[in-house]
Design a protein around this motif. Sequence first.
Motif, PDB file in Angstrom:
ATOM      1  N   ALA A  84      12.102  19.511  11.675  1.00 50.69           N
ATOM      2  CA  ALA A  84      11.201  18.367  11.858  1.00 50.69           C
ATOM      3  C   ALA A  84      11.171  17.922  13.318  1.00 50.69           C
ATOM      4  O   ALA A  84      10.123  17.519  13.838  1.00 50.69           O
ATOM      5  N   SER A  85      12.328  18.028  13.983  1.00 56.57           N
ATOM      6  CA  SER A  85      12.384  17.583  15.381  1.00 56.57           C
ATOM      7  C   SER A  85      11.700  18.584  16.320  1.00 56.57           C
ATOM      8  O   SER A  85      11.316  18.238  17.429  1.00 56.57           O
ATOM      9  N   LEU A  86      11.579  19.819  15.854  1.00 53.55           N
ATOM     10  CA  LEU A  86      10.946  20.848  16.701  1.00 53.55           C
ATOM     11  C   LEU A  86       9.429  20.824  16.617  1.00 53.55           C
ATOM     12  O   LEU A  86       8.744  21.197  17.573  1.00 53.55           O
ATOM     13  N   ILE A  87       8.924  20.439  15.447  1.00 55.60           N
ATOM     14  CA  ILE A  87       7.475  20.580  15.213  1.00 55.60           C
ATOM     15  C   ILE A  87       6.767  19.244  15.461  1.00 55.60           C
ATOM     16  O   ILE A  87       7.030  18.260  14.758  1.00 55.60           O
ATOM     17  N   PRO A  88       5.876  19.222  16.437  1.00 56.98           N
ATOM     18  CA  PRO A  88       5.143  17.987  16.687  1.00 56.98           C
ATOM     19  C   PRO A  88       4.032  17.801  15.651  1.00 56.98           C
ATOM     20  O   PRO A  88       3.763  18.703  14.852  1.00 56.98           O
ATOM     21  N   GLY A  89       3.414  16.659  15.667  1.00 54.87           N
ATOM     22  CA  GLY A  89       2.281  16.420  14.772  1.00 54.87           C
ATOM     23  C   GLY A  89       2.683  15.611  13.572  1.00 54.87           C
ATOM     24  O   GLY A  89       3.742  14.964  13.560  1.00 54.87           O
ATOM     25  N   PRO A  90       1.857  15.648  12.531  1.00 48.50           N
ATOM     26  CA  PRO A  90       2.129  14.801  11.369  1.00 48.50           C
ATOM     27  C   PRO A  90       3.416  15.210  10.648  1.00 48.50           C
ATOM     28  O   PRO A  90       3.729  16.408  10.593  1.00 48.50           O
TER      29      PRO A  90
END
Lengths: 304, 232
Positions: free
Chosen positions: A57-63
Amino acid sequence: MQLGSIFLLALLEGLASASVLALTACGLSLVFGIMRVVNVAHGEFFMLGAVLAWFTASLIPGPPALAFAVALVVCPLIVGAIAALADMLVLKRLNYEPEATIVATIGLLYILQQGALTVFGPNALPVPAPVDFRFQFPGFGYSGYKIAVIVAAVLLLLGLWLILTRTRIGLVMRATQIDRATARAFGINVDRVYAGVFAMGAGLAAIAAVLIVPIQQAHYLMGADPLLLSFSVVIIGGLGSLRGTVVAALLIGMVDQMIPIFMPVVFPAYGAWFTPTLAKIMATLVVALVLVFRPQGLFGKRAA
Amino acid sequence: MMLTLQSIEAGYGAVQVLRGLTFEVRPGEVLCLMGRNGAGKTTALRAIMGQVPVTAGSVVLDGTPVNTLPAHEVPKQGIGYVPQGRRLFGELTVAENIEIGLMTRGRDARVRERVLSIFPRLRERLDQMSRTLSGGEQQMLAIARALCLEPKVLLLDEPTEGLQPSMIALIRDTVVALKATGVTTVLVEQRVDAALSVADRIAFVTGGRVAETVPTAGLTTTSPQFATYVGV
């Protein structure tokens, strides 16, 4: 809130708790049922799923929903791969001897736990919920995410049941469970089945962890509770019985939530007694009673 | 297919059972292993299937060493096994047991139909749990499951044990019919009459090795070998 509303709230909380517990415990039960391995590291696979979900979750930007969806797919696969590796490097070499594998999985527990501490640190790691809406019930609003968790767990358990009973992979797993020597005489690569089952068991724990982590933060010490609760569930349900595991998870989940939420309303004079601790005591009492009066569990088969 | 066991030594942990066991089975032949309990007959079949570790010697199928393969690769060479006590997957249905047999070498519905035509009674019980079958039906299923591999070599470990005469006759007829199709068979049998009625040769096993191999044409139920090696 009216009595009916409080009952419904306790029921929903119980179902949410039970659904995650059922997924975790089914992983433990599957591994024991097919491989006869008591996997003491099962809770750490759960923990690993949770901290990896935070990492993803911390790696992937966006919603948040996108990161969560990726975590839900990727984390169980990574955890499953680690479990398969542990099976091939450790358990297989011990020839799946029951006593030796208990000691080995205790070692694995510490390696995974300390590895997570080293890599991810000692702090609690939050993961945002992928959806943020509430269902309005009479008298109270309830987290839409928790209802989604219940639905997802039911679908996953149904999928697991279909895999075991309706597919060739499931048939091979059941044949291996019944008689591994004869399974080999019919071309079944038992080592590969065991690695797959160990991975699947760990993967189920990881899925449960990814589902729960928006409600309960990830932490390197979070594996103990799901391990102990899973053991309680599989002892009550019967080691190796998936049906028993689901029923026992419902029982434990309901006891866990009904006692602190609903009982104080029914018996207001004794409200202070009905704490989460009492719920844990009751669950432990049920385990003790099952061990004394029906040691094979509610749905388990008595040893010949 | 020719199956050759050469100077096999094998056992269970520290207990050595086979001590230089040697025999060969010619293509299309039925060889019967006879001997007292503990002589090593079942262990010989288990050694062929890779279920007990072979510490010396070789198992060779048509020139290919089999004992160096992992156990799950042995049936894929065309060796079907009907173990002692049937060892069915009792919590699986008849149909599922047959499916396991078919999966071994990727066989299809055509083979399934042929096997069920040999044992039509199984067709009536496809959805029944195999542990609930009668002893005779269980033996039929054990043989049917092995035949699903379309084996070139069939290992039968006491297939008539505990069965009624009509069932023994059916199994004998099946072995004879398989022989006619060229299947090479190794049969472990305690019943002298059953052995004499189907086998081409009998290898008498004692102390983990073959003491004597005799064509059945030269044997009768009163031949001294049966008293010496089998105790009947």
